[in-house]
Design a protein around this motif. Structure first.
Motif, PDB file in Angstrom:
ATOM      1  N   VAL A   1       7.454  -8.602  -2.351  1.00 11.98           N
ATOM      2  CA  VAL A   1       6.469  -7.674  -2.649  1.00 11.98           C
ATOM      3  C   VAL A   1       5.077  -7.944  -2.063  1.00 11.98           C
ATOM      4  O   VAL A   1       4.525  -8.947  -2.212  1.00 11.98           O
ATOM      5  CB  VAL A   1       6.185  -7.868  -4.193  1.00 11.98           C
ATOM      6  N   ILE A   2       4.507  -6.793  -1.524  1.00  5.80           N
ATOM      7  CA  ILE A   2       2.893  -6.959  -1.104  1.00  5.80           C
ATOM      8  C   ILE A   2       2.303  -5.853  -1.557  1.00  5.80           C
ATOM      9  O   ILE A   2       2.608  -4.714  -1.617  1.00  5.80           O
ATOM     10  CB  ILE A   2       3.425  -6.956   0.453  1.00  5.80           C
ATOM     11  N   SER A   3       1.202  -6.406  -1.783  1.00  6.67           N
ATOM     12  CA  SER A   3       0.075  -5.536  -2.343  1.00  6.67           C
ATOM     13  C   SER A   3      -0.482  -4.299  -1.442  1.00  6.67           C
ATOM     14  O   SER A   3      -0.604  -4.664  -0.227  1.00  6.67           O
ATOM     15  CB  SER A   3      -1.002  -6.124  -2.932  1.00  6.67           C
ATOM     16  N   ARG A   4      -0.942  -3.033  -2.110  1.00 11.50           N
ATOM     17  CA  ARG A   4      -1.564  -2.111  -1.393  1.00 11.50           C
ATOM     18  C   ARG A   4      -2.736  -2.301  -0.707  1.00 11.50           C
ATOM     19  O   ARG A   4      -3.056  -2.280   0.406  1.00 11.50           O
ATOM     20  CB  ARG A   4      -1.864  -0.833  -2.316  1.00 11.50           C
ATOM     21  N   GLY A   5      -3.520  -3.197  -1.306  1.00 16.12           N
ATOM     22  CA  GLY A   5      -4.733  -3.678  -0.764  1.00 16.12           C
ATOM     23  C   GLY A   5      -4.479  -4.525   0.435  1.00 16.12           C
ATOM     24  O   GLY A   5      -5.435  -4.267   1.427  1.00 16.12           O
ATOM     25  N   LEU A   6      -3.599  -5.582   0.250  1.00 17.21           N
ATOM     26  CA  LEU A   6      -3.358  -6.521   1.686  1.00 17.21           C
ATOM     27  C   LEU A   6      -2.754  -5.540   2.758  1.00 17.21           C
ATOM     28  O   LEU A   6      -3.117  -5.749   3.973  1.00 17.21           O
ATOM     29  CB  LEU A   6      -2.241  -7.365   1.361  1.00 17.21           C
ATOM     30  N   ILE A   7      -1.948  -4.351   2.479  1.00 22.53           N
ATOM     31  CA  ILE A   7      -1.449  -3.749   3.790  1.00 22.53           C
ATOM     32  C   ILE A   7      -2.777  -3.055   4.388  1.00 22.53           C
ATOM     33  O   ILE A   7      -2.743  -2.856   5.514  1.00 22.53           O
ATOM     34  CB  ILE A   7      -0.396  -2.809   3.324  1.00 22.53           C
ATOM     35  N   ASP A   8      -3.519  -2.546   3.228  1.00 21.80           N
ATOM     36  CA  ASP A   8      -4.663  -1.812   3.724  1.00 21.80           C
ATOM     37  C   ASP A   8      -5.441  -2.493   4.864  1.00 21.80           C
ATOM     38  O   ASP A   8      -6.098  -2.051   5.966  1.00 21.80           O
ATOM     39  CB  ASP A   8      -5.793  -1.344   2.625  1.00 21.80           C
ATOM     40  N   VAL A   9      -5.893  -3.701   4.579  1.00 17.59           N
ATOM     41  CA  VAL A   9      -6.901  -4.370   5.280  1.00 17.59           C
ATOM     42  C   VAL A   9      -6.254  -5.227   6.675  1.00 17.59           C
ATOM     43  O   VAL A   9      -6.986  -5.791   7.566  1.00 17.59           O
ATOM     44  CB  VAL A   9      -7.652  -5.700   4.521  1.00 17.59           C
ATOM     45  N   LEU A  10      -4.910  -5.414   6.745  1.00 12.41           N
ATOM     46  CA  LEU A  10      -4.360  -5.881   7.866  1.00 12.41           C
ATOM     47  C   LEU A  10      -4.432  -4.970   9.265  1.00 12.41           C
ATOM     48  O   LEU A  10      -4.162  -3.836   9.083  1.00 12.41           O
ATOM     49  CB  LEU A  10      -2.825  -6.102   7.736  1.00 12.41           C
ATOM     50  N   PRO A  11      -4.863  -5.739  10.167  1.00 10.79           N
ATOM     51  CA  PRO A  11      -5.318  -4.731  11.469  1.00 10.79           C
ATOM     52  C   PRO A  11      -4.130  -4.364  12.401  1.00 10.79           C
ATOM     53  O   PRO A  11      -4.277  -3.292  13.080  1.00 10.79           O
ATOM     54  CB  PRO A  11      -6.197  -5.517  12.156  1.00 10.79           C
TER      55      PRO A  11
END
Length: 605
Positions: free
Chosen positions: A398-408
C-alpha cells in the motif's frame, strides 16, 4: 440542558483558539458555524434550530441512491430568475447531501519567506475525519488525541496562549457559501460575465452581504453552470469576523459526480502577504479534499438471492487437507483480505483500478529482473491520504496518494516500492492477527487506533539492504542518481514537514527531521541545486493522482508539460491551488482536478 450542551459543543467546533483564556464581549454571529480561523468569542448556535424537517425527506430518499435529477423547469429569461434558480438549487444540494458522511482531509503548511524560493513551508498540520453534512456540518476525526477531553481537543488546548490553533471544522464549513441563510434577504447578487471553467460555461456573480445581515456572511464570487444553474465554484471569505477571530479566504470547487448536482470536492485556502514591509499575522496554504460520498457499507440488498450452489464434487489434489505451511499462507491471505476490505470500506483505500496497474508494472519489473518467485502474487493498492507513507500486509503493498504525487519519476517510485517488496521477500509478514474477523469490527473514525503495520528496526534495516540489491539488479539501476536527489530534497524539507512525514499505519520515511528509509540512496547522485531548472527532485502535492470524490477511484493525472522558468516553480512537497477542468456528468472528460503544478513532472514519466 442536554440540548444546550450539544449546541455549545457545536459552536466550539467552528473555532480556532488564539489566546484562549481571554474574555470577549462581541455579539453572537447570525451564522454561528462559519469557518472561523481563530476565535475567543462565545458564539450562539441558536440558528441551528432553524434547520428543520424538509431536509429529512430528501436525506431519506438519497440514502440508497444518488440525488435525483432536478425536475424540468422553464429556463430563466432574466438574471433575477437565474439568481432565484441557483439559490433554490443550493438549498436542494444541502438537502440532497444531508445524510452523507464523506471523508474530509485538510493539509496545511505555514509559510515563511525565502529570498530565493519565495514563500516556503515552515511547519505543517494535518486533519482527517468524516464530515456529517447534515444540519450542523459536524465531523468526527480519525486522528484523535486520546489523552485529552473533547472540549480541550476541539478548542486546540486552553494552555496554548497567543498561538494560532487551526481547527479542521473551519475548513470543512467552506463547502457552502451560507449554510443557513443563503437568500435575497441576506445577500445582494450582481451579475459580472460569462466564463468557461473547463468544458462548462458559467455565469459569474458577485455576492455581498446586506447591511445588518449579521456576522460571518459570505463575501465573494460564485460561478453558476448555465444548464441547471448549480453553483460550481465559490471564491471569497466570510465577513465581518467576530472580535479576536479570523475568517480564512477560500476557493471551493465542486464536481458533477451525480445527475443534476455538483458536490463539494476541493477547497484551497491561503493567507499571507509577502510584499516588502508587510508583517503577517498568519501565513499559510491549505488543501482540503472531500471524498467517499458513496461509501458502500455492505453488499447489495439482494446479494443472498444471487447465490447459486451447484452439486459438483471437486476431487482434485487441492481438496486435500492443507499442510502446516499451506495453512499459514491461507491464514495470512485471510488477514490481508480483511485489512484491504476494511480500509476500503472506511474510505481510506481506493478500489482496485488504473493506478494499481501502473504500480503493479513497477513491482513486476523488480520481481522479474531479480528472479523472485513467490507462492502468491504481490498486489498494490493506493491509500487515499496525503502523508507520505507505505506499508505491506501479507502480499499487498500500500502506498499513499501523497507519496505517489511527489515522486518525480518511475525510478523513485520503484525505490519506495522495493522496500515493501523486500519485506515480503524476506518473510516479514505483519497483520496475521487480523484474520480474526472480530478485529475488523470498529468504527471508521477509530481505524488508526485498531490497525498498524510497523516493523521492528532490525526488519527495517534488513529490508533497506535487500531493497538496494533489488534496485541494483533492476532496470532502474542506472537511474538511482535521480532517486538520490529525491531523498536529498526530502531531507532538506523534512524538519518543516513533520505532519506530512508522520505515518499512521506503517514505518516513516523520516524521523526527527532525518531520512530513515533507504538513507544510503541519499548519498548518491549530484548535489541538490535549486538554480538548476532541469533538476526536479520532487513534485508538489497533487501532481500525480486524482481521486473521484464519489466512488473513491484513483486515476493518474494527465497534463501537458509546463516549462519551469525559475527555482520558485519547483515547489517540492508544497501545497498548491486547485484548478480542475470541469465537465458535466457522463461526459468523457475526467472530473477530478489536475493542478497546474503537476506539469513539473519530467515528460515521459
Amino acid at each position: 440542558m442536554r440540548t444546550s450542551k450539544w449546541m455549545f459543543t457545536a459552536a466550539l467546533l467552528v473555532s480556532v483558539s488564539a489566546a484562549a483564556q481571554q474574555a470577549s464581549d462581541s455579539q453572537p454571529s447570525s451564522q454561528p458555524n462559519a469557518p472561523t480561523a481563530t476565535q475567543t468569542v462565545q458564539t450562539s448556535a441558536s440558528s441551528d434550530a432553524a434547520q428543520a424537517g424538509p431536509a429529512q425527506s430528501a436525506a431519506n430518499s438519497a440514502a440508497t441512491a444518488p440525488a435525483p435529477t432536478p425536475s424540468a423547469l422553464p429556463q430563466p429569461t432574466t438574471m433575477d430568475q437565474v439568481v432565484d434558480r441557483f439559490i433554490e438549487r443550493e438549498h436542494g444540494l444541502m438537502k440532497a447531501l444531508s445524510n452523507r458522511t464523506p471523508v474530509v482531509e485538510t493539509y496545511l503548511q505555514n509559510l515563511t519567506a525565502d529570498p530565493q524560493l519565495g514563500p516556503v513551508p515552515s511547519a505543517d498540520h494535518y486533519f482527517l475525519g468524516r464530515l456529517d453534512m447534515g444540519e450542523t456540518v459536524d465531523r468526527k476525526d480519525y486522528l484523535k488525541e486520546q489523552d485529552k477531553g473533547m472540549e480541550t481537543r476541539l478548542m486546540g488546548g486552553f494552555n496554548k496562549l497567543f498561538k494560532v490553533e487551526y481547527q479542521p471544522i473551519g475548513f470543512s464549513w467552506m463547502v457552502y457559501a451560507d449554510r443557513t441563510d443563503f437568500d435575497r434577504s441576506h445577500y445582494e447578487f450582481h451579475y459580472i460575465r460569462r466564463e468557461f471553467l473547463g468544458d462548462v460555461r458559467c455565469l459569474v456573480f458577485d455576492v455581498t452581504p446586506k447591511k445588518g445581515s449579521g456576522r460571518g456572511r459570505f463575501l465573494g464570487r460564485v460561478w453558476v453552470e448555465d444548464q441547471e444553474y448549480n453553483i460550481v465554484r465559490l471564491n471569497g471569505t466570510y465577513y465581518p469576523a467576530p472580535r479576536n477571530s479570523y475568517f480564512f479566504h477560500m476557493d471551493s470547487w465542486r464536481l458533477n459526480l451525480i445527475p443534476g448536482y455538483w458536490v463539494p470536492a476541493y477547497i484551497y485556502s491561503e493567507e499571507g502577504d509577502f510584499s516588502a514591509g508587510v508583517k503577517n499575522k498568519m501565513a499559510f496554504k491549505a488543501q482540503t479534499r472531500i471524498w467517499g460520498y458513496d461509501l458502500k457499507k455492505g453488499g447489495k440488498d439482494d446479494e443472498l438471492t444471487q447465490i447459486r450452489v451447484d452439486s459438483v464434487k471437486d476431487e482434485s489434489a487441492t481438496t486435500q487437507d492443507a499442510s502446516p505451511l499451506q495453512a499459514e499462507r491461507v491464514w495470512q491471505q485471510q488477514a490481508e483480505d480483511n485489512v484491504v476490505e476494511r480500509l476500503t470500506s472506511a474510505g481510506l483505500l481506493a478500489p482496485e483500478g488504473d493506478v494499481d496497474h501502473i504500480l503493479q508494472t513497477v513491482v513486476n519489473n523488480l520481481e522479474v529482473t531479480n528472479n523472485i518467485d513467490l507462492p502468491r502474487p504481490v498486489r498494490t493498492r493506493v491509500l487515499l491520504t496525503a502523508p507520505l507513507e507505505t506499508f505491506s500486509v501479507g502480499n499487498t503493498i500500500v502506498i499513499s496518494r501523497g507519496l505517489i504525487d511527489v515522486l518525480p519519476d518511475e525510478a523513485s517510485l520503484a525505490a519506495v516500492l522495493s522496500h515493501e517488496l523486500a519485506h515480503i521477500v524476506l518473510g516479514h509478514n505483519l497483520g496475521s492477527k487480523y484474520a480474526f474477523n472480530d478485529r475488523m469490527l470498529f468504527s471508521d473514525d477509530s481505524t488508526y487506533n485498531n490497525l498498524g503495520f510497523k516493523h521492528i528496526p532490525e526488519e527495517e534495516t534488513a529490508a533497506d539492504k535487500k531493497a538496494i540489491d533489488l534496485l541494483n539488479n533492476s532496470p532502474y539501476a542506472q537511474k538511482l542518481d535521480n532517486v538520490g536527489l529525491f531523498f536529498k530534497a526530502l531531507q532538506a524539507r523534512a524538519p518543516q514537514l513533520n505532519a506530512l512525514l508522520t505515518t499512521h499505519l506503517g514505518n516513516p520515511l523520516a524521523e526527527n527531521g532525518a531520512i530513515s528509509r533507504l538513507s544510503a540512496l541519499a548519498s548518491k547522485g549530484p548535489a541538490l541545486d535549486n538554480n538548476k531548472l532541469d533538476q526536479v527532485a520532487a513534485l508538489p502535492l497533487g501532481g500525480r493522482v486524482k481521486i473521484n470524490p464519489w466512488d473513491d477511484k484513483a486515476e493518474m493525472v494527465k497534463t501537458a508539460p509546463v516549462a519551469i522558468t525559475s527555482a520558485r516553480d519547483k515547489m517540492p512537497f508544497e501545497v498548491t491551488p486547485f484548478y480542475p477542468r470541469l465537465a458535466r456528468w457522463g461526459a468523457s472528460s475526467t472530473t477530478a482536478p489536475a493542478p497546474s503544478t503537476a506539469a513539473n513532472a519530467p515528460s515521459g514519466n
